[in-house]
Scaffold this motif. Structure first.
Motif, PDB file in Angstrom:
ATOM      1  N   LEU A 179       0.780  -0.928  -0.053  1.00 39.69           N
ATOM      2  CA  LEU A 179       0.045  -0.082  -0.018  1.00 39.69           C
ATOM      3  C   LEU A 179       0.995   1.226   0.111  1.00 39.69           C
ATOM      4  O   LEU A 179       0.801   2.132  -0.645  1.00 39.69           O
ATOM      5  N   PHE A 180       1.780   1.060   0.805  1.00 38.87           N
ATOM      6  CA  PHE A 180       2.686   2.480   0.870  1.00 38.87           C
ATOM      7  C   PHE A 180       3.432   2.469  -0.266  1.00 38.87           C
ATOM      8  O   PHE A 180       3.561   3.785  -0.999  1.00 38.87           O
ATOM      9  N   GLN A 181       3.902   1.690  -0.939  1.00 45.99           N
ATOM     10  CA  GLN A 181       4.837   1.548  -2.212  1.00 45.99           C
ATOM     11  C   GLN A 181       4.006   2.071  -3.244  1.00 45.99           C
ATOM     12  O   GLN A 181       4.357   2.641  -4.246  1.00 45.99           O
ATOM     13  N   SER A 182       2.839   1.673  -3.290  1.00 44.67           N
ATOM     14  CA  SER A 182       1.776   2.052  -4.444  1.00 44.67           C
ATOM     15  C   SER A 182       1.786   3.728  -4.403  1.00 44.67           C
ATOM     16  O   SER A 182       1.504   4.070  -5.585  1.00 44.67           O
ATOM     17  N   ALA A 183       1.555   4.186  -3.039  1.00 42.66           N
ATOM     18  CA  ALA A 183       1.400   5.477  -3.023  1.00 42.66           C
ATOM     19  C   ALA A 183       2.462   6.182  -3.094  1.00 42.66           C
ATOM     20  O   ALA A 183       2.443   7.638  -3.414  1.00 42.66           O
ATOM     21  N   ASN A 184       3.677   5.830  -2.831  1.00 42.08           N
ATOM     22  CA  ASN A 184       4.910   6.418  -2.554  1.00 42.08           C
ATOM     23  C   ASN A 184       6.001   5.567  -3.606  1.00 42.08           C
ATOM     24  O   ASN A 184       7.011   4.858  -3.022  1.00 42.08           O
ATOM     25  N   PRO A 185       5.866   5.641  -4.793  1.00 39.47           N
ATOM     26  CA  PRO A 185       6.851   4.867  -5.649  1.00 39.47           C
ATOM     27  C   PRO A 185       8.480   5.121  -5.418  1.00 39.47           C
ATOM     28  O   PRO A 185       8.615   6.431  -5.218  1.00 39.47           O
ATOM     29  N   PRO A 186       9.373   4.448  -5.528  1.00 41.94           N
ATOM     30  CA  PRO A 186      10.730   4.840  -5.455  1.00 41.94           C
ATOM     31  C   PRO A 186      11.271   6.043  -6.343  1.00 41.94           C
ATOM     32  O   PRO A 186      10.721   5.769  -7.501  1.00 41.94           O
ATOM     33  N   GLY A 187      11.859   6.988  -5.822  1.00 44.05           N
ATOM     34  CA  GLY A 187      12.329   7.967  -6.580  1.00 44.05           C
ATOM     35  C   GLY A 187      11.339   9.038  -6.931  1.00 44.05           C
ATOM     36  O   GLY A 187      11.876  10.274  -7.393  1.00 44.05           O
ATOM     37  N   ALA A 188      10.348   8.989  -6.585  1.00 48.35           N
ATOM     38  CA  ALA A 188       9.194  10.038  -6.671  1.00 48.35           C
ATOM     39  C   ALA A 188       9.520  11.241  -5.523  1.00 48.35           C
ATOM     40  O   ALA A 188      10.011  10.925  -4.599  1.00 48.35           O
ATOM     41  N   PRO A 189       9.451  12.458  -5.778  1.00 51.67           N
ATOM     42  CA  PRO A 189       9.606  13.613  -4.992  1.00 51.67           C
ATOM     43  C   PRO A 189       8.956  13.451  -3.728  1.00 51.67           C
ATOM     44  O   PRO A 189       9.528  13.418  -2.704  1.00 51.67           O
ATOM     45  N   ALA A 190       7.839  13.196  -3.648  1.00 51.91           N
ATOM     46  CA  ALA A 190       7.033  12.919  -2.457  1.00 51.91           C
ATOM     47  C   ALA A 190       7.788  11.825  -1.676  1.00 51.91           C
ATOM     48  O   ALA A 190       7.728  12.029  -0.329  1.00 51.91           O
ATOM     49  N   THR A 191       8.016  10.830  -2.382  1.00 46.47           N
ATOM     50  CA  THR A 191       8.630   9.454  -1.345  1.00 46.47           C
ATOM     51  C   THR A 191      10.134  10.248  -0.827  1.00 46.47           C
ATOM     52  O   THR A 191      10.618   9.804   0.326  1.00 46.47           O
ATOM     53  N   GLN A 192      10.609  11.014  -1.525  1.00 49.65           N
ATOM     54  CA  GLN A 192      12.213  11.597  -1.308  1.00 49.65           C
ATOM     55  C   GLN A 192      11.763  12.552  -0.001  1.00 49.65           C
ATOM     56  O   GLN A 192      12.599  12.497   0.830  1.00 49.65           O
ATOM     57  N   ARG A 193      10.724  13.309  -0.109  1.00 46.90           N
ATOM     58  CA  ARG A 193      10.447  14.173   1.021  1.00 46.90           C
ATOM     59  C   ARG A 193       9.964  13.418   2.283  1.00 46.90           C
ATOM     60  O   ARG A 193      10.651  13.649   3.561  1.00 46.90           O
ATOM     61  N   ILE A 194       9.632  12.104   2.315  1.00 49.52           N
ATOM     62  CA  ILE A 194       9.468  11.223   3.553  1.00 49.52           C
ATOM     63  C   ILE A 194      10.752  10.906   3.764  1.00 49.52           C
ATOM     64  O   ILE A 194      11.062  10.790   5.275  1.00 49.52           O
ATOM     65  N   LEU A 195      11.593  10.450   3.033  1.00 48.03           N
ATOM     66  CA  LEU A 195      12.982   9.951   3.373  1.00 48.03           C
ATOM     67  C   LEU A 195      13.811  10.926   3.962  1.00 48.03           C
ATOM     68  O   LEU A 195      14.593  10.863   5.091  1.00 48.03           O
ATOM     69  N   ASP A 196      13.730  11.982   3.679  1.00 51.98           N
ATOM     70  CA  ASP A 196      14.196  13.448   4.316  1.00 51.98           C
ATOM     71  C   ASP A 196      14.050  13.711   5.558  1.00 51.98           C
ATOM     72  O   ASP A 196      14.752  14.345   6.536  1.00 51.98           O
ATOM     73  N   ARG A 197      12.704  13.181   6.290  1.00 53.94           N
ATOM     74  CA  ARG A 197      12.220  13.223   7.376  1.00 53.94           C
ATOM     75  C   ARG A 197      12.671  12.274   8.531  1.00 53.94           C
ATOM     76  O   ARG A 197      12.341  12.405   9.778  1.00 53.94           O
ATOM     77  N   VAL A 198      13.193  11.211   7.887  1.00 53.06           N
ATOM     78  CA  VAL A 198      13.605   9.774   8.582  1.00 53.06           C
ATOM     79  C   VAL A 198      14.904  10.042   9.066  1.00 53.06           C
ATOM     80  O   VAL A 198      15.621  10.098   8.387  1.00 53.06           O
ATOM     81  N   PRO A 199      15.493  10.402  10.428  1.00 52.29           N
ATOM     82  CA  PRO A 199      16.668  10.364  10.823  1.00 52.29           C
ATOM     83  C   PRO A 199      17.565   9.124  10.091  1.00 52.29           C
ATOM     84  O   PRO A 199      18.807   9.276   9.896  1.00 52.29           O
TER      85      PRO A 199
END
Length: 241
Positions: A179-199
């Motif tokens: 479910l998460f990966q379908s809404a947040n595909p790897p490499g997508a800007p939105a996915t990167q924003r999430i990664l940027d918030r994870v220490p």
């Protein structure tokens, strides 16, 4: 069904629930899976019960059947739904639908397994909440329901402590489910924003949530109750909890 200890896990056909089921089976337990959809393959030591847990009558019926046959001393309330929307676009129908699955069904499941837990003077209940309980945009209904689940966890912990029953919650952050990966595909800007918030700089794995669930369900985890464990890569550090 075999003679192994039985655990009831809701929503265990995929995602975090499936990882929990697989971990518990690996730990030597038999898992009863309540889910609306069947798993890709029913595992050995799994009993699949197809039920829409938002249907109170249907849920109570399958619970009555299962608890009449098996003593269940461990419960994982994992099933959940999301209806993303801002406050302007959130409907009461959305709220009621989310609350029926994320909170009401959890209460009904607890009520059903309590007699066996009290008779054994032993029980483990784990509620799968979410980091969103601390606040997340466009998750009005979902965040409200998960915050409610935390309140339920703490209240149950106080009510049931004298019966040897512990009640805890897990708050996953971004986890690599279908479910998460379908809404947040790897490499997508939105996915990167999430990664940027994870220490820790990465998305979590379902197995990492399952490990905490298994630990809290363990017979040896008898002095931890009413707590929330965030499995979030450090996202909640510094936030009000």
């Amino acid at each position: 069904m075999d003679s192994k200890e039985c655990v009831l896990v809701t929503g265990a056909s995929r995602g975090i629930g499936r990882a929990i089921l697989e971990r518990l089976i690996a730990d030597g337990m038999h898992v009863i899976n309540f889910d609306k959809e069947s798993p890709v393959k029913i595992a050995e030591h799994e009993t699949f019960v197809q039920v829409d847990i938002s249907d109170e009558k249907a849920l109570r019926a399958v619970l009555a059947d299962v608890t009449s046959k098996h003593s269940i001393n461990r419960l994982v309330n994992n099933a959940g739904i999301v209806r993303p929307a801002t406050i302007e676009n959130t409907t009461i129908a959305d709220l009621q639908a989310v609350m029926s699955v994320n909170v009401a069904a959890a209460i009904i499941c607890v009520q059903a397994v309590l007699p066996a837990m009290k008779a054994a003077h032993f029980g483990r209940i784990v509620n799968i909440a979410s980091r969103a309980a601390l606040g997340k945009e466009e998750r009005i209904s979902y965040a409200t329901s998960k915050a409610g689940l935390l309140g339920l966890t703490r209240t149950l912990a106080l009510e049931l402590a004298s019966n040897g029953i512990t009640v805890n919650a897990i708050g996953p952050g971004p986890i690599a489910t279908e479910l998460f990966q379908s809404a947040n595909p790897p490499g997508a800007p939105a996915t990167q924003r999430i990664l940027d918030r994870v220490p820790l700089g990465r998305i979590g794995q379902p197995e990492e949530v399952a490990h905490i669930a298994a630990s809290l369900l363990d017979q040896r985890a008898g002095y931890t109750t009413g707590q929330v464990v965030y499995v979030c890569g450090g996202m909640t550090v510094g936030l009000s909890q």
